[in-house]
Enzyme design. Structure first.
Site: not given
Ligand code: NOJ
Length: 723
Positions: A264
């Site tokens: 993430d």
């Molecule tokens: C953080 C989020 O937790 C995740 O779900 C998302 O895909 C990413 N950011 C990318 O934006």
């Protein structure tokens, strides 16, 4: 190209790549559109692409921008390996569908497949190859803002939606110009965040991991999900980004997943903040060796990988495996053959068809919570006066969390009702703002309500209060909205409350003052039309709650599939001491999981089993039991009912939940029509995972109770004997 061709192409490329180029493939950087923590940096992405030190970019929006960056990678880098472009297309690209939690309320995975197909077509035509969706974090936490992105508290329902959405995005061929790679996220147990505070600790037993959190992921991987994203949470003390047991033992070895595990956003670097790594090199080592293949935004793999390799802390096999996974994804997407997108064919706005699909889906997601005296559908005969009041009545802010820049606003409820009821005298007053405390507008709203034959009062929470990092400690209506509800309800004009929001809200302090309540969630681009369809009866509501609605926030977590206790509360003996309950509150939720009314009525008869006993060995060999449930429309209109099947195992080695959803079917019936709804139960439904870390799934002999009904407050019961 076949899978075999892919593997030989991967082998050839690995032979030609330098160590830096290999780590480059494991790097994903963000385009400047997103300025969250870590930020996006367009120039850094371009420079890395030029040097062949970049595998992927997220947040590039638009066909022109993606082609321009792709041209740098393909035409200017040494090996010309194309980039894979990722984006959070969560419930729509141009055409925003209802939030995922709303979609779950349809109890119809076809709605999420529709969203995924429309999203994939719009996204791929704009150069997006990969969406970070579906999220399949089962959660029992309405305080958690990301419940809006989830499909609720039930692993069976979530699994059905996860599979449908993966297939909807990916189809059978990822090279197709209207398909994108899916990402099963967040691996794993992110929805268990303590207290519902985002990113918070999760301490979870192996059996709960395997019975509650892992099933949707296992099914998504089985359905071909091309990628998986690690979660921001810890799993029993170890951050998910550094968790070899889940990432490697279970995902890659036990399930045979050969796709990409992406971190993430800065999740690898955050191992330091978690207290799980002293410095960046250690964060990179722990994460890579645990099984993360690609790093989103932070750059610890690229910055420290060579040293880790030289010191032996990282093996060449692991590095090559991670690179092979990234190259495999690109080959599966056909990017080596077709790196660019046809700019002239880019879809730039929702089409009439996609809007129609979003409207139909939004209507299917609506849950009729309450409808005393049949107030709904609204009486639209003859000239009438309708008050449409509340802070969300004339609001286009109904798309929900995760919308893309430039996505068209939602159709307001007021506009939807005006279009549906051209001959009705419709008056509007907001009364209060969504979150403000100024009550000076309430008098006007009351006057408008008093002068009308009926009131539609649109209240709830704005999208900004749900989604990532949007935890709430209170679940009531924000600001002064509750005062508005009381004042409008006090006029005596028949009042329908339309609730909007991305989570269960506590409404017990005012729910009994109004005759009708409709949960519309954040319905997406066609919000107003979809709500009007339901209020006027053009669409008969048939959604059911995919989450329990608590009466107070103090009851949270409150969910239907809870474990048994040694001292359960017995509603027949409410005064009993020393049982599991609150002293200051009657037991039970405001609305149970699976609840939802209709404008017609249904009768479910006793379920019939194809057999009343079955052996463990037979079950293990694939034998099944069929459960048939007769359902009849006993009312005067066509409508949908969701027939639900629950299972209860009253005596097991590991005490089982009081009920487990193990089947649901939404059926449409004409007045008087009867249908047999059939479910098939096999070992997968009946057995459960033990606490064994090596993964042990058992089916035990004994009695099983099968319950059927149209909510989790089931009526009929049959016993199946497992011998
Ligand atoms: C953080 C989020 O937790 C995740 O779900 C998302 O895909 C990413 N950011 C990318 O934006």
């Amino acid at each position: 190209m076949t899978g075999h061709d892919h593997e030989s192409r991967i082998g050839e490329l690995l032979n030609r790549m330098t160590v830096e180029e290999k780590f480059g493939q494991l790097q994903q950087l963000a385009w400047a559109w997103d300025t969250g923590p870590g930020g996006g940096d367009t120039e850094a992405a371009e420079a890395a692409a030029r040097k062949g030190l970049l595998g992927s970019v997220l947040n590039v929006v638009g066909a022109g921008a993606s082609n321009a960056l792709q041209r740098i990678a393909v035409e200017e880098s040494r090996l010309g390996i194309p980039l894979v472009f990722g984006l959070d297309v969560i419930h729509g690209y141009h055409t925003t569908f209802p939030v995922p939690l709303a979609q779950a309320a349809a109890f119809d995975p076809a709605v999420t497949a529709k969203d995924a197909e429309v999203s994939a077509r719009e996204a791929r035509s704009n150069g997006v190859h990969w969406t970070f969706s579906p999220m399949m974090d089962v959660t029992r936490e309405p305080r958690w803002g990301r419940i809006a992105e989830s499909t609720g508290e039930d692993p069976y329902l979530t699994t059905a939606y996860a599979m449908a959405k993966v297939r909807g995005y990916q189809g059978d061929d990822l090279t197709a110009p209207d398909r994108i790679a899916a990402c099963a996220k967040h691996f794993v147990a992110y929805g268990g965040a303590e207290g519902g505070r985002d990113y918070n600790t999760v301490d979870v037993s192996e059996q709960r991991l395997r019975n509650l959190y892992l099933p949707p992921f296992r099914a998504a991987v089985g359905a071909g999900a091309a990628t998986v994203m690690a979660g921001f949470n810890t799993i029993s003390g170890i951050p998910a980004h550094a968790h070899p047991h889940t990432l490697t033992d279970i995902l890659k070895e036990e399930w045979g997943f050969d796709g990409v595990v992406v971190s993430d956003w800065t999740g690898v670097l955050e191992l330091i903040a978690h207290g799980a790594a002293a410095h960046e090199a250690e964060a990179a080592r722990r994460s890579l060796t645990a099984g993360v293949d690609m790093e989103m935004v932070s750059t610890t793999f690229a910055d420290h990988g060579r040293d880790l390799l030289a010191s032996g802390a990282l093996t060449r096999e692991r590095l090559d495996d991670a690179v092979a996974r990234v190259l495999r994804l690109k080959l599966r997407l056909g990017l080596f053959e077709s790196p660019y997108v046809a700019e002239s064919a880019a879809l730039t706005a929702p089409s009439a068809e996609s809007r129609a699909a979003a409207r139909e889906v939004a209507g299917r997601c609506v849950v009729l919570l309450k409808n005393d005296d049949g107030l709904l559908p609204l009486d639209t005969s003859g000239p009438r006066a309708l008050a449409v009041v509340g802070p969300f009545a004339d609001s286009g802010d109904l798309l929900g969390t995760w919308t893309l820049p430039g996505a068209p606003e939602a159709v307001p409820v007021l506009a939807g009702l005006r279009a549906a009821l051209p001959d009705t005298d419709i008056r509007h007053a907001a009364g209060v703002s969504p979150e403000g405390l100024d009550t000076s507008g309430i008098a006007e709203a009351v006057a408008v309500a008093e002068a009308a034959d009926a009131v539609v009062l649109v209240v709830g929470e704005p999208p900004a209060l749900s989604g990532e990092a949007a935890a709430r400690s209170e679940l009531g209506l924000p600001g002064a909205q509750e005062q508005l509800v009381r004042a409008v309800a006090g006029t005596g004009t028949p009042c329908v409350v339309v609730l909007v929001g991305g989570r269960p809200l506590t409404i017990g302090t005012w729910a009994d003052r109004v005759p009708a309540i409709v949960m519309a969630w954040h319905p997406g681009i066609e919000a107003g039309h979809a709500v009007a369809d339901v209020l006027t009866g053009a669409v008969v509501p048939g959604g059911k709650l995919p989450v329990t609605f608590p009466r107070t926030v103090g009851q949270v977590p409150l969910y239907h599939n809870h474990e048994r206790t040694g001292r359960p509360y017995d509603p027949a003996a409410p005064g009993t001491k020393y049982v599991s309950r609150y002293l200051d509150l009657d037991a039970g939720p405001e609305f149970v999981f699976g609840h939802g009314l209709s404008y017609t009525t249904f009768a479910l008869d006793e379920p019939r089993l194809s057999r009343e006993r079955i052996g463990v060995t037979e079950l293990r060999a694939g034998a099944t039991v069929e459960v048939a449930v007769p359902v009849r429309n006993t009312g005067g209109r066509e409508g949908d009912e969701v027939v639900q099947l629950y299972l209860q195992d009253p005596a097991a080695t590991i005490a089982q939940p009081v009920r487990r959803l193990c089947g649901f079917r939404r059926v449409r019936l004409a007045p008087g029509e009867e249908r047999q709804v059939r479910f098939t139960l096999g070992a997968d439904d009946i057995g459960y995972w033990t606490d064994d870390p090596a993964g042990e799934f058992i089916v035990e002999p004994g009695e099983l109770h099968l319950h059927t009904g149209n909510s989790s407050r089931t009526r009929a019961r049959r016993t199946l004997l497992i011998t």
